[in-house]
Design a protein around this motif. Sequence first.
Motif, short mmCIF file in Angstrom:
data_model
loop_
_atom_site.label_atom_id
_atom_site.label_comp_id
_atom_site.label_asym_id
_atom_site.label_seq_id
_atom_site.Cartn_x
_atom_site.Cartn_y
_atom_site.Cartn_z
N GLY A 110 0.64 -1.19 -0.07
CA GLY A 110 -0.03 -0.05 -0.02
C GLY A 110 0.77 1.24 0.15
N GLY A 111 0.15 2.32 -0.20
CA GLY A 111 0.77 3.76 -0.19
C GLY A 111 0.16 4.73 -0.02
N SER A 112 0.63 6.14 -0.12
CA SER A 112 1.97 6.06 -0.43
C SER A 112 3.12 6.25 0.79
N SER A 113 2.57 5.92 2.01
CA SER A 113 3.45 5.75 3.01
C SER A 113 3.96 4.43 3.21
N ALA A 114 4.20 3.74 1.93
CA ALA A 114 4.70 2.39 1.90
C ALA A 114 5.70 1.89 3.05
N GLY A 115 6.94 2.60 2.87
CA GLY A 115 7.98 1.96 3.73
C GLY A 115 7.73 2.32 5.08
N SER A 116 7.01 3.24 5.43
CA SER A 116 6.77 3.47 6.96
C SER A 116 5.97 2.56 7.54
N ALA A 117 4.93 1.78 6.71
CA ALA A 117 4.12 0.78 7.32
C ALA A 117 4.95 -0.58 7.23
N VAL A 118 5.57 -0.62 6.52
CA VAL A 118 6.52 -1.77 6.45
C VAL A 118 7.56 -1.58 8.01
N ALA A 119 8.25 -0.72 7.83
CA ALA A 119 9.09 -0.27 8.85
C ALA A 119 8.64 -0.63 10.30
N VAL A 120 7.29 -0.31 10.57
CA VAL A 120 6.62 -0.45 12.00
C VAL A 120 6.33 -2.00 12.10
N ALA A 121 5.63 -2.39 10.77
CA ALA A 121 5.22 -3.80 10.93
C ALA A 121 6.27 -4.89 11.38
N THR A 122 7.50 -4.55 10.65
CA THR A 122 8.77 -5.62 10.97
C THR A 122 9.42 -5.13 12.18
N GLY A 123 9.26 -4.02 13.01
CA GLY A 123 10.08 -3.72 14.03
C GLY A 123 11.46 -2.92 13.55
N MET A 124 11.52 -2.55 12.36
CA MET A 124 12.69 -1.67 12.32
C MET A 124 12.39 -0.14 12.56
N ALA A 125 11.51 0.01 12.97
CA ALA A 125 11.29 1.28 13.81
C ALA A 125 10.09 1.18 14.67
N GLU A 126 10.13 1.81 15.57
CA GLU A 126 8.79 1.63 16.68
C GLU A 126 7.63 2.70 16.30
N ALA A 127 7.94 3.64 15.38
CA ALA A 127 6.75 4.41 14.90
C ALA A 127 7.33 5.09 13.53
N ALA A 128 6.54 5.54 12.82
CA ALA A 128 6.92 6.40 11.52
C ALA A 128 5.75 7.20 11.36
N THR A 129 6.57 8.58 10.53
CA THR A 129 5.54 9.53 10.22
C THR A 129 4.86 9.32 8.69
N GLY A 130 3.78 9.77 8.24
CA GLY A 130 3.31 9.60 7.08
C GLY A 130 2.49 10.90 6.81
N SER A 131 2.08 10.98 5.61
CA SER A 131 1.23 12.02 5.24
C SER A 131 0.08 11.13 4.35
N ASP A 132 -1.16 11.64 4.44
CA ASP A 132 -2.43 11.21 3.72
C ASP A 132 -3.35 12.16 3.11
N GLY A 133 -3.02 12.09 1.56
CA GLY A 133 -3.92 12.99 1.08
C GLY A 133 -5.35 12.29 0.43
N ALA A 134 -5.26 10.79 0.28
CA ALA A 134 -6.24 10.16 -0.17
C ALA A 134 -6.53 8.94 0.72
N GLY A 135 -5.51 8.46 1.60
CA GLY A 135 -5.64 7.31 2.35
C GLY A 135 -4.29 6.63 2.40
N SER A 136 -3.14 7.59 2.02
CA SER A 136 -1.82 7.07 2.07
C SER A 136 -1.12 6.92 3.56
N VAL A 137 -1.93 6.80 4.57
CA VAL A 137 -1.47 6.39 5.85
C VAL A 137 -2.35 5.10 6.07
N ARG A 138 -3.56 5.34 5.95
CA ARG A 138 -4.50 4.12 6.44
C ARG A 138 -4.59 3.02 5.39
N ILE A 139 -4.13 3.31 4.20
CA ILE A 139 -4.37 1.97 3.19
C ILE A 139 -3.07 1.20 3.47
#
Length: 373
Positions: A110-139
């Motif tokens: 998903g995207g556009s915050s693609a890497g941010s979601a993968v990073a937190v899902a796999t423990g490569m970061a405890e949190a991540a920033t994103g921006s959402d113009g049509a669903g880019s955080v939620r998707i």
Amino acid sequence: MTPATSAVARALERIERLDPALHAFIEVWPKTASAREREAVARRLPLGGLPFAVKGPSGIRSCAARRLIAAGGVPVGATSVPGPGAVWQTWGQGAHGRTVNPWRADRTPGGSSAGSAVAVATGMAEAATGSDGAGSVRIPAAWCGVFGLKTTNGLLPSPDRTGLASAGVLARSAAAAEPCLRRVLDGGGAPDGAPGRPPPGLPLPAVYSEDLGFAEVDPEVAAVVRAAVDRLVAAGTVRLLDRDAGLLDPAGAWTAVRGGSPDDPETVRVRRTNDERLDALLVGGALLLTPATPNRPHGHEGPGTRYSTALTWAFNLSGHPAASLPAGFTGDGCPVGLQMVAPRGADLELLAAARAVEDALPPARTPPRAGRD
């Protein structure tokens, strides 16, 4: 603090070990991250050196990132976003290649915050920033099985000249996101040890809609979300209200606004009608519950026939805060997100409600591609 106990050291080790296969990062900053962690710990800043990732090459300059750093968060790297010239936004391009879904490598995260979601899902970061113009955080939150919240439009500076995009935060859960979201929302000025928002009174009044009155939703995705909602009702966490959640399809209006024609008469009509209907739906602090996406994660070759934004972009037009949290899985092993929408400005109330909801649902699982500590 030793390297063995350092949260930043653990995050950097996981990035080094996992990212060559996941492609979530475009840049990693080990030297500056370690230095910032030492400073955050020495100064006893509230986040205490919590490792987080920033979205894309400009993410380090975002208001959210600056506030997290001021509170003692440590940016460990910049995450993937769609590559140049992409005509659809539900994928990412990392330093090593296209970003893969940690649950199924043949699917997009998903995207556009693609890497941010993968990073937190796999423990490569405890949190991540994103921006959402049509669903880019939620998707990507939905498709990677994590929590993601889009803040009320206008609450923080928008990276988009149209104002459609709003800042967001992703983490493994609403509970894990809370320390970061509180700092992002209050400007990092809350005193250390300040109490969080009190738990909401249960049951939470809510309206459930499978399709918002217009979307074509994958039946299995709809069934997973409906089962989660039924569980919430049975647990006494949610009380469903008999209100009509039918909205007008916002696709044309969103496209017009994004294209620089916000005063187009049909766009104005759709936005006004949906705003009035949402005000009636959410009166009294009620929540709106829907699937986060109408479809499951698609392959890397393209998005298929369903817009993954169909159930999210209405709230970029209306400005409401909205979140996605894990609801379950389809039979082929793809995560499904439950979207929660709250009245404008009720971001912390939405976060508190999301915490109550996730407490009543099964614990989030760890992706098979997350590796081992």
